[in-house]
Scaffold this motif. Structure first.
Motif, PDB file in Angstrom:
ATOM      1  N   ILE A  72     -46.495 -20.560  38.195  1.00  0.00           N
ATOM      2  CA  ILE A  72     -46.119 -20.844  39.579  1.00  0.00           C
ATOM      3  C   ILE A  72     -44.798 -21.603  39.623  1.00  0.00           C
ATOM      4  N   ILE A  73     -44.629 -22.583  38.744  1.00  0.00           N
ATOM      5  CA  ILE A  73     -43.381 -23.354  38.691  1.00  0.00           C
ATOM      6  C   ILE A  73     -42.204 -22.442  38.358  1.00  0.00           C
ATOM      7  N   LEU A  74     -42.366 -21.560  37.387  1.00  0.00           N
ATOM      8  CA  LEU A  74     -41.268 -20.659  37.007  1.00  0.00           C
ATOM      9  C   LEU A  74     -40.926 -19.686  38.133  1.00  0.00           C
ATOM     10  N   ILE A  75     -41.922 -19.205  38.846  1.00  0.00           N
ATOM     11  CA  ILE A  75     -41.655 -18.318  39.980  1.00  0.00           C
ATOM     12  C   ILE A  75     -40.898 -19.071  41.073  1.00  0.00           C
ATOM     13  N   LYS A  76     -41.303 -20.292  41.355  1.00  0.00           N
ATOM     14  CA  LYS A  76     -40.613 -21.089  42.368  1.00  0.00           C
ATOM     15  C   LYS A  76     -39.170 -21.369  41.965  1.00  0.00           C
ATOM     16  N   LEU A  77     -38.938 -21.669  40.695  1.00  0.00           N
ATOM     17  CA  LEU A  77     -37.571 -21.899  40.236  1.00  0.00           C
ATOM     18  C   LEU A  77     -36.728 -20.637  40.359  1.00  0.00           C
ATOM     19  N   PHE A  78     -37.300 -19.508  40.026  1.00  0.00           N
ATOM     20  CA  PHE A  78     -36.582 -18.250  40.174  1.00  0.00           C
ATOM     21  C   PHE A  78     -36.200 -18.018  41.630  1.00  0.00           C
ATOM     22  N   VAL A  79     -37.142 -18.240  42.540  1.00  0.00           N
ATOM     23  CA  VAL A  79     -36.853 -18.049  43.955  1.00  0.00           C
ATOM     24  C   VAL A  79     -35.768 -19.012  44.410  1.00  0.00           C
ATOM     25  N   MET A  80     -35.862 -20.256  44.004  1.00  0.00           N
ATOM     26  CA  MET A  80     -34.886 -21.246  44.440  1.00  0.00           C
ATOM     27  C   MET A  80     -33.487 -20.926  43.938  1.00  0.00           C
ATOM     28  N   PHE A  81     -33.350 -20.588  42.679  1.00  0.00           N
ATOM     29  CA  PHE A  81     -32.023 -20.437  42.101  1.00  0.00           C
ATOM     30  C   PHE A  81     -31.468 -19.022  42.187  1.00  0.00           C
ATOM     31  N   ALA A  82     -32.273 -18.023  42.192  1.00  0.00           N
ATOM     32  CA  ALA A  82     -31.765 -16.653  42.205  1.00  0.00           C
ATOM     33  C   ALA A  82     -31.723 -16.084  43.619  1.00  0.00           C
ATOM     34  N   VAL A  83     -32.849 -16.096  44.284  1.00  0.00           N
ATOM     35  CA  VAL A  83     -32.937 -15.452  45.590  1.00  0.00           C
ATOM     36  C   VAL A  83     -32.191 -16.248  46.656  1.00  0.00           C
ATOM     37  N   LEU A  84     -32.417 -17.545  46.735  1.00  0.00           N
ATOM     38  CA  LEU A  84     -31.758 -18.347  47.766  1.00  0.00           C
ATOM     39  C   LEU A  84     -30.243 -18.378  47.582  1.00  0.00           C
ATOM     40  N   LYS A  85     -29.780 -18.407  46.343  1.00  0.00           N
ATOM     41  CA  LYS A  85     -28.342 -18.422  46.093  1.00  0.00           C
ATOM     42  C   LYS A  85     -27.693 -17.160  46.621  1.00  0.00           C
ATOM     43  N   VAL A  86     -28.319 -16.038  46.422  1.00  0.00           N
ATOM     44  CA  VAL A  86     -27.752 -14.761  46.862  1.00  0.00           C
ATOM     45  C   VAL A  86     -27.633 -14.714  48.384  1.00  0.00           C
ATOM     46  N   GLU A 140     -48.891 -26.694  20.631  1.00  0.00           N
ATOM     47  CA  GLU A 140     -50.340 -26.914  20.628  1.00  0.00           C
ATOM     48  C   GLU A 140     -50.843 -27.316  22.012  1.00  0.00           C
ATOM     49  N   GLY A 141     -50.054 -28.105  22.725  1.00  0.00           N
ATOM     50  CA  GLY A 141     -50.450 -28.508  24.076  1.00  0.00           C
ATOM     51  C   GLY A 141     -50.548 -27.334  25.018  1.00  0.00           C
ATOM     52  N   PHE A 142     -49.542 -26.460  24.988  1.00  0.00           N
ATOM     53  CA  PHE A 142     -49.567 -25.301  25.880  1.00  0.00           C
ATOM     54  C   PHE A 142     -50.624 -24.275  25.452  1.00  0.00           C
ATOM     55  N   LYS A 143     -50.888 -24.182  24.175  1.00  0.00           N
ATOM     56  CA  LYS A 143     -51.860 -23.217  23.686  1.00  0.00           C
ATOM     57  C   LYS A 143     -53.266 -23.566  24.168  1.00  0.00           C
ATOM     58  N   SER A 144     -53.556 -24.843  24.281  1.00  0.00           N
ATOM     59  CA  SER A 144     -54.904 -25.245  24.672  1.00  0.00           C
ATOM     60  C   SER A 144     -55.079 -25.378  26.184  1.00  0.00           C
ATOM     61  N   MET A 145     -54.054 -25.135  26.956  1.00  0.00           N
ATOM     62  CA  MET A 145     -54.150 -25.241  28.417  1.00  0.00           C
ATOM     63  C   MET A 145     -54.919 -24.062  29.001  1.00  0.00           C
ATOM     64  N   THR A 146     -55.622 -24.321  30.099  1.00  0.00           N
ATOM     65  CA  THR A 146     -56.246 -23.227  30.836  1.00  0.00           C
ATOM     66  C   THR A 146     -55.600 -23.132  32.217  1.00  0.00           C
ATOM     67  N   ILE A 147     -55.743 -24.144  33.029  1.00  0.00           N
ATOM     68  CA  ILE A 147     -55.128 -24.155  34.357  1.00  0.00           C
ATOM     69  C   ILE A 147     -53.626 -24.396  34.245  1.00  0.00           C
ATOM     70  N   GLY A 148     -53.204 -25.085  33.227  1.00  0.00           N
ATOM     71  CA  GLY A 148     -51.796 -25.415  33.050  1.00  0.00           C
ATOM     72  C   GLY A 148     -50.900 -24.191  32.948  1.00  0.00           C
ATOM     73  N   LYS A 149     -51.399 -23.136  32.310  1.00  0.00           N
ATOM     74  CA  LYS A 149     -50.603 -21.909  32.190  1.00  0.00           C
ATOM     75  C   LYS A 149     -50.322 -21.312  33.559  1.00  0.00           C
ATOM     76  N   THR A 150     -51.330 -21.313  34.414  1.00  0.00           N
ATOM     77  CA  THR A 150     -51.155 -20.800  35.771  1.00  0.00           C
ATOM     78  C   THR A 150     -50.157 -21.659  36.541  1.00  0.00           C
ATOM     79  N   LEU A 151     -50.246 -22.957  36.373  1.00  0.00           N
ATOM     80  CA  LEU A 151     -49.322 -23.850  37.065  1.00  0.00           C
ATOM     81  C   LEU A 151     -47.885 -23.638  36.586  1.00  0.00           C
ATOM     82  N   TRP A 152     -47.701 -23.431  35.289  1.00  0.00           N
ATOM     83  CA  TRP A 152     -46.354 -23.182  34.762  1.00  0.00           C
ATOM     84  C   TRP A 152     -45.803 -21.862  35.280  1.00  0.00           C
TER      85      TRP A 152
END
Length: 71
Positions: A27-41, A13-25
């Motif tokens: 961005i966070i997921l993209i940053k985590l992907f870059v940190m753990f996948a791209v940098l590791k390689v 319910e918290g995530f469903k009612s978010m507006t800006i929060g979805k965009t922030l999440w």
């Protein structure tokens, strides 16, 4: 089981009612992907697999590195 359902519904319910929060999440997921996948390689190559053929050689090298003092 009831507690897990309550926790899930709380976050759902918290995530469903978010507006800006979805965009922030996103961005966070993209940053985590870059940190753990791209940098590791590119910055953390698998030295053990590249330099040693067997598990025994790898384990001896790791034990040696952990137990000897640096010069």
């Amino acid at each position: 089981m009831n507690l897990l359902k309550k926790v899930f519904n709380f976050y759902y319910e918290g995530f469903k009612s978010m507006t800006i929060g979805k965009t922030l999440w996103i961005i966070i997921l993209i940053k985590l992907f870059v940190m753990f996948a791209v940098l590791k390689v590119f910055f953390f190559p698998n030295i053990l697999k590249r330099n040693f053929k067997t598990d025994e050689e790898r384990s001896k090298y790791v034990i040696e590195q952990l137990t000897t003092k640096p010069k």
